[in-house]
Structures are given as structure tokens and as C-alpha cells.
Design a protein around this motif. Structure first.
Motif, PDB file in Angstrom:
ATOM      1  N   UNK A 358       0.815  -1.223   0.000  1.00  0.00           N
ATOM      2  CA  UNK A 358       0.000   0.000   0.000  1.00  0.00           C
ATOM      3  C   UNK A 358       0.846   1.269   0.000  1.00  0.00           C
ATOM      4  N   UNK A 359       1.927   1.265   0.770  1.00  0.00           N
ATOM      5  CA  UNK A 359       2.743   2.482   0.832  1.00  0.00           C
ATOM      6  C   UNK A 359       3.427   2.774  -0.500  1.00  0.00           C
ATOM      7  N   UNK A 360       3.739   1.731  -1.261  1.00  0.00           N
ATOM      8  CA  UNK A 360       4.343   1.938  -2.582  1.00  0.00           C
ATOM      9  C   UNK A 360       3.305   2.465  -3.576  1.00  0.00           C
ATOM     10  N   UNK A 361       2.076   1.943  -3.470  1.00  0.00           N
ATOM     11  CA  UNK A 361       0.992   2.478  -4.302  1.00  0.00           C
ATOM     12  C   UNK A 361       0.789   3.954  -3.990  1.00  0.00           C
ATOM     13  N   UNK A 362       0.794   4.268  -2.699  1.00  0.00           N
ATOM     14  CA  UNK A 362       0.624   5.661  -2.274  1.00  0.00           C
ATOM     15  C   UNK A 362       1.703   6.555  -2.874  1.00  0.00           C
ATOM     16  N   UNK A 363       2.949   6.076  -2.859  1.00  0.00           N
ATOM     17  CA  UNK A 363       4.064   6.872  -3.384  1.00  0.00           C
ATOM     18  C   UNK A 363       3.906   7.160  -4.870  1.00  0.00           C
ATOM     19  N   UNK A 364       3.371   6.196  -5.616  1.00  0.00           N
ATOM     20  CA  UNK A 364       3.167   6.409  -7.055  1.00  0.00           C
ATOM     21  C   UNK A 364       2.266   7.615  -7.288  1.00  0.00           C
ATOM     22  N   UNK A 365       1.209   7.716  -6.468  1.00  0.00           N
ATOM     23  CA  UNK A 365       0.299   8.851  -6.606  1.00  0.00           C
ATOM     24  C   UNK A 365       0.907  10.134  -6.032  1.00  0.00           C
ATOM     25  N   UNK A 366       1.390  10.062  -4.796  1.00  0.00           N
ATOM     26  CA  UNK A 366       1.783  11.278  -4.076  1.00  0.00           C
ATOM     27  C   UNK A 366       3.070  11.897  -4.595  1.00  0.00           C
ATOM     28  N   UNK A 367       3.914  11.113  -5.209  1.00  0.00           N
ATOM     29  CA  UNK A 367       5.187  11.649  -5.685  1.00  0.00           C
ATOM     30  C   UNK A 367       5.292  11.594  -7.216  1.00  0.00           C
ATOM     31  N   UNK A 368       4.935  10.457  -7.806  1.00  0.00           N
ATOM     32  CA  UNK A 368       5.050  10.361  -9.261  1.00  0.00           C
ATOM     33  C   UNK A 368       4.049  11.237  -9.992  1.00  0.00           C
ATOM     34  N   UNK A 370       1.544  13.300  -8.761  1.00  0.00           N
ATOM     35  CA  UNK A 370       1.459  14.669  -8.238  1.00  0.00           C
ATOM     36  C   UNK A 370       2.655  15.484  -8.715  1.00  0.00           C
ATOM     37  N   UNK A 371       3.818  14.839  -8.778  1.00  0.00           N
ATOM     38  CA  UNK A 371       5.025  15.542  -9.248  1.00  0.00           C
ATOM     39  C   UNK A 371       4.883  16.025 -10.675  1.00  0.00           C
ATOM     40  N   UNK A 372       4.286  15.210 -11.533  1.00  0.00           N
ATOM     41  CA  UNK A 372       4.048  15.640 -12.921  1.00  0.00           C
ATOM     42  C   UNK A 372       3.100  16.839 -12.950  1.00  0.00           C
ATOM     43  N   UNK A 373       2.045  16.756 -12.124  1.00  0.00           N
ATOM     44  CA  UNK A 373       1.097  17.873 -12.065  1.00  0.00           C
ATOM     45  C   UNK A 373       1.762  19.160 -11.617  1.00  0.00           C
ATOM     46  N   UNK A 374       2.659  19.066 -10.638  1.00  0.00           N
ATOM     47  CA  UNK A 374       3.362  20.258 -10.141  1.00  0.00           C
ATOM     48  C   UNK A 374       4.206  20.898 -11.246  1.00  0.00           C
ATOM     49  N   UNK A 375       4.841  20.083 -12.050  1.00  0.00           N
ATOM     50  CA  UNK A 375       5.682  20.625 -13.119  1.00  0.00           C
ATOM     51  C   UNK A 375       4.842  21.353 -14.170  1.00  0.00           C
ATOM     52  N   UNK A 376       3.659  20.814 -14.444  1.00  0.00           N
ATOM     53  CA  UNK A 376       2.766  21.487 -15.396  1.00  0.00           C
ATOM     54  C   UNK A 376       2.278  22.809 -14.819  1.00  0.00           C
ATOM     55  N   UNK A 377       1.892  22.808 -13.542  1.00  0.00           N
ATOM     56  CA  UNK A 377       1.450  24.055 -12.898  1.00  0.00           C
ATOM     57  C   UNK A 377       2.566  25.087 -12.951  1.00  0.00           C
TER      58      UNK A 377
END
Length: 489
Positions: A358-368, A370-377
């Protein structure tokens, strides 16, 4: 003569019937149309609108002097007055952790749903959301608009078909009943269920916009149809005739390109899926070219980072016990989150990750993602492209996103992506008002505008955390103490 009430904002609970005239004295106004805050200001509200703003003493009658009476008089010393906030992407018919009110899990628990719907409008107001745009209201939004107090409500209506998302994903008749406007792409303009007839119906319904879903499959999947180019062209022409904006659900590079080609007015969601460029760490020239079109065409942009964060956080065991949920979520729903039944959505998410922890699944969303979204913003922000506050609450059947709180967390996500507190203020107020053509009434603290306002203890230009220091919410001139909106007292 009406008795003057000298009120301490911190102590008073405004739960009684509001009178017509409210005077706020000696307050600092923070509004996006000002270059700097205006200190020691007096604001007079009458019949739900702002009628005077001055650093001089005000009267509620031009023929009277300083001794004029007011129904309510508020000392704003050391406080900050801002416009009420607008979340331009929130689904009021959806229950966090259960899905929309007509979906199976919600149907099983009518008492929990009733408690939630009773609290939900107060929870948005608790975080200063005085206007909401709901781009997919389903058929059960009346619980929101009929509540004793609720944010001003605007809506889109969804155009979909039996062959396209989101209808195609639903597996039962109740869930499918959310979609009133089902297009027959082969129907001629004069026929029922044609693009032209359905757009005309949407316009007559009082909606502000049309929602289109550009979604061919989750992640890298591509199993669903999207509307044909011809259908999209017909929708665009019909929408323009009816003065309806088009809001596009699109969160992947190819889907945002398709939405742009269709002439939409607003892109809803961050670009979290970069397609063939997913393995790259930074924005490629191909992605930049697409973002440049968004900038050049001045398309509205809703990052909705909390959609992805909500997916990541639901996989973490501590989320269900979050103290941030307590003021905005009924106890019965909080208790349900701790039951085995409430883990159904976690189980669905796990299926797509082949036994990953579960924690690895969480990391995919919270860092991978979300990180792409931050770069677009950041790319859009660096180009000075205005961003819209839009949380897409709850974004999915996640229990991690709660009403009002998610809007506040979306503002924090904007800061994390590089926006200044001043730009967050604009995103949450005037940007949304201009985008949806309601800036004559909302978005700034100005004469003649609807008195949807907030009094804060802290300056929101210093820190985004100031938006959690709200003391009083004004809804059409009626002051409401924040404490009176708490779910679990």
C-alpha cells in the motif's frame, strides 16, 4: 431606532436571522484587485450587497450622520476582510468513500448519507467556500440547494453517450441514472437526443456550462470510445449559440490535446499522464507545445491536484483518523471509514498494482503523478497563466478528501507548485469569477457586489495557512461564526 449591537467577532455566534444592514469597521481589506491591502477600512452591507467602502465613517442613509444605527456593527481591528472563495470543481452529490448518492454503497447506508448531506454545505462554508461550481451534479443536488445555508451554487451538465465515459463505466441502472443528457451521435439536429436538442435543454435548465469527458481509459489503457470529431464540432457550435462554456475532463497529454482541438474553454485536471513521455523527469518539447496552446488561447486551467493526492492518501492507514476531518465530517461517516466494508475502494485500487504494498501504491500517486502535475502548474505559472481553484472534491470514491478541507488543501498544493499566496488569492476569487462570467457579482471586495465575504485573523498574503484562520463567513450579507458550522461539537 434599531438597537446598535457592538459585537466581538471572536465570541458571537451568528445563528439568528440576519438583518439588512451590517457595518464592518477598522478592518484591512485584502482583495485581488488591490495592489496592496487597504487598512482601517469601513464596509457597509445592505440587503446582501456591499453599498459603501471607505476609510471614513459611514452611514446607512446619506441624509444622516455618524450616529446612524446599524442592525449589526462589527469591530474588525487587526482582522482581514477578503472575498469569499470559489471552488469551481466540486461534486456535491458524491459522498467521500461511497461515491455518488445513487451508487450502491450510498444506497446501503441512507442514514449516514443523510447526516453527510446535512453537514456538507456547512463544511464548505467552514473553509470559506461561498460559491461552488458543480460540473457533474447528477440528479440529487437538491439536498444542497435546499439546505438552510449553503454556498451559492452553479452547475454544468454532462453530455455523454452510452458508448463513452463516464456512462460506459457504470454497471447498474441507478448509477447510470445520473446522466440525463445522453447523446445519440447519429441523430439529426431536429431529433430527440441530438447534440443540438440536448444543448438547448441544458441551456434552458439554468446550467452555466457543459461538461465533456475526454477519457479513453485509466492510466495507459485505451479501451473506451470518445466523441467523434463531428460530434465535438456540433457541441461547440451549439454551446456557443447558447452561451455555454465547455469544461473538459482531460488528465492525459493526448486527451488534453483532443480537448484543445475541440475548442473547449476550460481544462479540468492536471496533466498527470504524459503518455510516451512518462519516463522523462521534465516537460518535453511536445508537452510544452501543448501547454503553450493552452496559454495562447487563454484556456481556464484547473490543476485539481487533490484528485491524485486523495488516491495516494487513502492507501495510508493514518488517513481515516485524521484530526482535520473532525470539524467537517459527521461522526457516523468517520466511524464507517474504520469498518471492513469501507475498504472497498482501497481493494479496487490494489487490483491495478499487482500485489504492490500500500505504501508503494501511495508513493506512485503522491510523488510520481502529483510531481508531474506540479511541473505542469509551474510551467503555466512561469508564463503568468491564471490558475483556477478547483479541487474536484472528492475526485473519486476516496475517503481522504472531505468537503471544504479539500479546497483548502488544493490551495496548499498550489503553493507547493510555486504559486505565491497572492496568486492563490486570485485563483480562489477573481480568476474563477472571471472565467465563469460572474465577476460582476463575485471575486473582489467592491461596491455593488454580493456580500459573500470572509473575516480572517491572519493575512492571507503572508501565508496560505491564513485561510484556516477564518473567523466569520458572510453569505449574502449574513454573518456566520465559523464555530457554528462544526460537524462534531
Amino acid at each position: 431606532m434599531i438597537k446598535i449591537l457592538l459585537l466581538s467577532i471572536a465570541l458571537l455566534s451568528f445563528t439568528t436571522k440576519a438583518e439588512n444592514t451590517v457595518l464592518i469597521e477598522n478592518i484591512t481589506i485584502v482583495s485581488a484587485h488591490f495592489k496592496a491591502p487597504k487598512t482601517n477600512m469601513n464596509v457597509l452591507i445592505d440587503d446582501g450587497r456591499i453599498i459603501q467602502i471607505s476609510n471614513n465613517n459611514l452611514t446607512n442613509d446619506s441624509n444622516e450622520k455618524e450616529n446612524t444605527s446599524y442592525d449589526i456593527r462589527i469591530n474588525g481591528t487587526d482582522k482581514f476582510l477578503t472575498p469569499g472563495l470559489m471552488d469551481s470543481h466540486a461534486h456535491v452529490s458524491s459522498i467521500p468513500g461511497m461515491g455518488f448518492g445513487v451508487e450502491p454503497m450510498a444506497i446501503k447506508h441512507p442514514e449516514i448519507v443523510k447526516a453527510y448531506f446535512g453537514q456538507q454545505p456547512k463544511s464548505f462554508l467552514y473553509y470559506g467556500i461561498t460559491q461552488i461550481l458543480d460540473p457533474n451534479p447528477g440528479v440529487s443536488f437538491n439536498h444542497f440547494t435546499s439546505a438552510p445555508i449553503h454556498p451559492d451554487y452553479f452547475r454544468c451538465e454532462v453530455l455523454t453517450s452510452k458508448n463513452t465515459f463516464p456512462y460506459v463505466e457504470k454497471t447498474d441502472d441507478l448509477s447510470r441514472s445520473m446522466f440525463t443528457y445522453l447523446v445519440d451521435e447519429n441523430a439529426q439536429a431536429t431529433e430527440n437526443n441530438s447534440v443540438e436538442s440536448l444543448v438547448a435543454e441544458i441551456a434552458k435548465s439554468g446550467a452555466s456550462c457543459i461538461k465533456l469527458y475526454f477519457e479513453d481509459g485509466y492510466g495507459n489503457a485505451s479501451q473506451w470510445q470518445t466523441f467523434s470529431t463531428n460530434t465535438l464540432e456540433r457541441i461547440k457550435v451549439s454551446a456557443e449559440k447558447s452561451n455555454l462554456l465547455i469544461v473538459a475532463h482531460a488528465n492525459a497529454l493526448d486527451m488534453q490535446q483532443l480537448a484543445i482541438a475541440a475548442g473547449v474553454d476550460v481544462i479540468a485536471h492536471g496533466m498527470w499522464n504524459w503518455g510516451q513521455y512518462n519516463r522523462q523527469q521534465n516537460i518535453s518539447k511536445k508537452i510544452a507545445k501543448t501547454l503553450d496552446v493552452i496559454i495562447d488561447r487563454k484556456l481556464g486551467y484547473m490543476p485539481t491536484q487533490r484528485v491524485i493526492s486523495g488516491l495516494g492518501e487513502v492507501m495510508l492507514p493514518a488517513t481515516a483518523n485524521s484530526v482535520e476531518f473532525t470539524p467537517v465530517t459527521p461522526k457516523s461517516l468517520l466511524n464507517w471509514y474504520k469498518t471492513p466494508e469501507a475498504q472497498w475502494f482501497k481493494e479496487e485500487l490494489r487490483i491495478g498494482f499487482d500485489g504492490m504494498p500500500d505504501n508503494s501504491i501511495s508513493d506512485i500517486f503522491l510523488y510520481g503523478r502529483v510531481g508531474k502535475g506540479k511541473k505542469v502548474i509551474k510551467y503555466l505559472h512561469d508564463a503568468k497563466h491564471p490558475i483556477l481553484l478547483a479541487s474536484d472534491f472528492p475526485g473519486s470514491p476516496t475517503s481522504a478528501n472531505q468537503p471544504g478541507l479539500t479546497s483548502y488543501q488544493e490551495m496548499q498544493a498550489m503553493v507547493n507548485a510555486g504559486l505565491s499566496p497572492e496568486q492563490v488569492l486570485a485563483a480562489a476569487t477573481i480568476n474563477n469569477a472571471k472565467q465563469f462570467n460572474i465577476d460582476n457579482d463575485y471575486g473582489t471586495v467592491e461596491l455593488g457586489k454580493i456580500a459573500n465575504l470572509l473575516i480572517l485573523k491572519s493575512n492571507p498574503l503572508n501565508s496560505v495557512k491564513a485561510w484556516n484562520s477564518i473567523e466569520t463567513i458572510f453569505l449574502h450579507g449574513k454573518p456566520i461564526a465559523r464555530e457554528s458550522l462544526i460537524a462534531n461539537k
